[in-house]
Design a protein around this motif. Structure first.
Motif, PDB file in Angstrom:
ATOM      1  N   GLU A 101       1.082  -1.537  -0.086  1.00  0.00           N
ATOM      2  CA  GLU A 101       0.030  -0.067  -0.050  1.00  0.00           C
ATOM      3  C   GLU A 101       0.468   1.055   0.345  1.00  0.00           C
ATOM      4  N   ALA A 102       1.460   1.036   0.317  1.00  0.00           N
ATOM      5  CA  ALA A 102       3.004   2.160   0.574  1.00  0.00           C
ATOM      6  C   ALA A 102       3.569   2.958  -0.520  1.00  0.00           C
ATOM      7  N   GLU A 103       3.774   1.700  -1.376  1.00  0.00           N
ATOM      8  CA  GLU A 103       4.028   2.207  -2.717  1.00  0.00           C
ATOM      9  C   GLU A 103       3.082   2.856  -3.329  1.00  0.00           C
ATOM     10  N   GLU A 104       1.187   1.981  -3.305  1.00  0.00           N
ATOM     11  CA  GLU A 104       0.433   2.822  -3.998  1.00  0.00           C
ATOM     12  C   GLU A 104       0.514   4.803  -3.705  1.00  0.00           C
ATOM     13  N   ILE A 150     -13.566  -5.488   1.257  1.00  0.00           N
ATOM     14  CA  ILE A 150     -12.403  -3.990   1.632  1.00  0.00           C
ATOM     15  C   ILE A 150     -12.653  -3.110   0.401  1.00  0.00           C
ATOM     16  N   VAL A 151     -12.404  -3.818  -0.828  1.00  0.00           N
ATOM     17  CA  VAL A 151     -12.184  -4.023  -1.830  1.00  0.00           C
ATOM     18  C   VAL A 151     -13.913  -3.422  -2.275  1.00  0.00           C
ATOM     19  N   GLY A 152     -14.689  -3.404  -2.111  1.00  0.00           N
ATOM     20  CA  GLY A 152     -16.230  -3.013  -1.688  1.00  0.00           C
ATOM     21  C   GLY A 152     -16.244  -1.593  -1.564  1.00  0.00           C
ATOM     22  N   ARG A 153     -15.864  -1.970  -0.480  1.00  0.00           N
ATOM     23  CA  ARG A 153     -16.043  -0.633   0.371  1.00  0.00           C
ATOM     24  C   ARG A 153     -15.293   0.600  -0.031  1.00  0.00           C
ATOM     25  N   TYR A 154     -14.149   0.371  -0.070  1.00  0.00           N
ATOM     26  CA  TYR A 154     -13.010   1.046  -0.994  1.00  0.00           C
ATOM     27  C   TYR A 154     -13.250   1.754  -2.360  1.00  0.00           C
ATOM     28  N   ALA A 156     -12.927  -0.813  -6.342  1.00  0.00           N
ATOM     29  CA  ALA A 156     -11.667  -1.604  -6.826  1.00  0.00           C
ATOM     30  C   ALA A 156     -10.615  -0.437  -7.745  1.00  0.00           C
ATOM     31  N   ASP A 157     -10.748   0.587  -7.800  1.00  0.00           N
ATOM     32  CA  ASP A 157      -9.803   1.494  -8.218  1.00  0.00           C
ATOM     33  C   ASP A 157      -9.295   2.322  -7.433  1.00  0.00           C
ATOM     34  N   SER A 158      -9.429   2.216  -6.458  1.00  0.00           N
ATOM     35  CA  SER A 158      -8.591   3.295  -5.237  1.00  0.00           C
ATOM     36  C   SER A 158      -7.462   2.916  -4.777  1.00  0.00           C
ATOM     37  N   VAL A 159      -7.264   3.396  -3.400  1.00  0.00           N
ATOM     38  CA  VAL A 159      -5.857   2.906  -3.914  1.00  0.00           C
ATOM     39  C   VAL A 159      -5.524   1.866  -2.805  1.00  0.00           C
ATOM     40  N   VAL A 160      -6.834   1.957  -1.786  1.00  0.00           N
ATOM     41  CA  VAL A 160      -6.491   0.536  -0.916  1.00  0.00           C
ATOM     42  C   VAL A 160      -7.099  -0.988  -2.146  1.00  0.00           C
ATOM     43  N   GLY A 161      -8.264  -0.436  -2.644  1.00  0.00           N
ATOM     44  CA  GLY A 161      -8.357  -1.162  -3.562  1.00  0.00           C
ATOM     45  C   GLY A 161      -7.415  -1.961  -4.062  1.00  0.00           C
ATOM     46  N   ARG A 162      -6.846  -1.454  -4.922  1.00  0.00           N
ATOM     47  CA  ARG A 162      -5.546  -1.321  -6.113  1.00  0.00           C
ATOM     48  C   ARG A 162      -4.377  -2.272  -5.208  1.00  0.00           C
ATOM     49  N   PHE A 163      -4.242  -1.569  -3.820  1.00  0.00           N
ATOM     50  CA  PHE A 163      -3.113  -2.412  -3.166  1.00  0.00           C
ATOM     51  C   PHE A 163      -3.749  -3.846  -2.435  1.00  0.00           C
ATOM     52  N   ILE A 164      -5.076  -4.091  -1.988  1.00  0.00           N
ATOM     53  CA  ILE A 164      -5.859  -5.050  -1.616  1.00  0.00           C
ATOM     54  C   ILE A 164      -5.098  -6.317  -2.594  1.00  0.00           C
ATOM     55  N   ARG A 165      -5.561  -6.126  -3.989  1.00  0.00           N
ATOM     56  CA  ARG A 165      -5.238  -6.919  -4.986  1.00  0.00           C
ATOM     57  C   ARG A 165      -4.076  -7.020  -5.263  1.00  0.00           C
ATOM     58  N   ARG A 166      -3.317  -6.279  -5.116  1.00  0.00           N
ATOM     59  CA  ARG A 166      -1.774  -6.848  -5.533  1.00  0.00           C
ATOM     60  C   ARG A 166      -1.373  -7.907  -4.418  1.00  0.00           C
ATOM     61  N   ALA A 167      -2.379  -7.757  -2.738  1.00  0.00           N
ATOM     62  CA  ALA A 167      -1.428  -8.442  -2.119  1.00  0.00           C
ATOM     63  C   ALA A 167      -2.319  -9.352  -1.713  1.00  0.00           C
ATOM     64  N   THR A 168      -3.577  -9.679  -2.397  1.00  0.00           N
ATOM     65  CA  THR A 168      -4.343 -10.530  -2.270  1.00  0.00           C
ATOM     66  C   THR A 168      -3.810 -12.151  -2.436  1.00  0.00           C
TER      67      THR A 168
END
Length: 187
Positions: A101-104, A150-154, A156-168
């Motif tokens: 997430e820090a990278e994002e 998490i993806v639904g709350r934030y 998919a294209d948000s910073v958190v959404g991108r991060f969580i998809r990468r980290a899954t």
């Protein structure tokens, strides 16, 4: 009986989150409860894990949100204001693959330089398991459902959404490792 470290961590987290972010506080308490389930596999480190678990989201507290990146804000608060144990601070700073997430957010360098990831992979994975198997309301859940939430709350294209998809994949691997360790324990 609660240890001194755990009692202190709970008090700090409650002070920072209970009134301003009650749902975040409920999640943090639930994550800490999950940590206690891992005592059989942590060889005396459950106190440190439970303390990191209850504090992992303290950086969301409005008065602490300096950068807007809660792992970094929380870790700096614990280090600078409370002089907390380095391992505890580094667990909070790096919980649930925060480097991704820090990278994002363009904040990987400060996070990595100030708070290197602990070498104890089991403890790091344990905190991932606790966080990613607890709902926002503090109830147990499956990691798959948590990631979807998490993806639904934030978004998919948000910073958190991108991060969580990468980290899954890493999240699911950490969760699977901890569940296998729990399953291997004698009953």
């Amino acid at each position: 009986m609660e240890s001194a470290l755990s009692a202190w961590a709970r008090s700090v987290a409650e002070h920072e989150l209970a009134l301003s972010l009650p749902r975040r506080w409920a999640h943090s308490k639930g994550v800490a409860r999950r940590a206690l389930h891992l005592a059989p596999v942590l060889e005396g480190q459950v106190e440190l894990l439970a303390s990191a678990a209850v504090l992992h989201d303290v950086g969301y507290a409005p008065r602490l949100a300096m950068t807007g990146f809660h792992p970094l804000d929380g870790a700096r608060f614990l280090r600078d204001v409370h002089g907390a144990d380095d391992r505890l601070v580094r667990l909070v700073a790096n919980h649930s693959f925060a480097l991704l997430e820090a990278e994002e957010r363009g904040m990987r360098e400060p996070l990595e330089l100030e708070f290197p990831v602990l070498e104890n992979g089991l403890l790091v994975d344990a905190l991932v398991w606790c966080d990613m198997t607890t709902t926002p309301d503090g109830e147990p859940t499956a990691a798959e459902a948590r990631v979807t939430e998490i993806v639904g709350r934030y978004g998919a294209d948000s910073v958190v959404g991108r991060f969580i998809r990468r980290a899954t994949p890493q999240i699911f691997a950490a969760v699977a490792q901890m569940e296998a360790a729990l399953a291997a324990q004698p009953r």
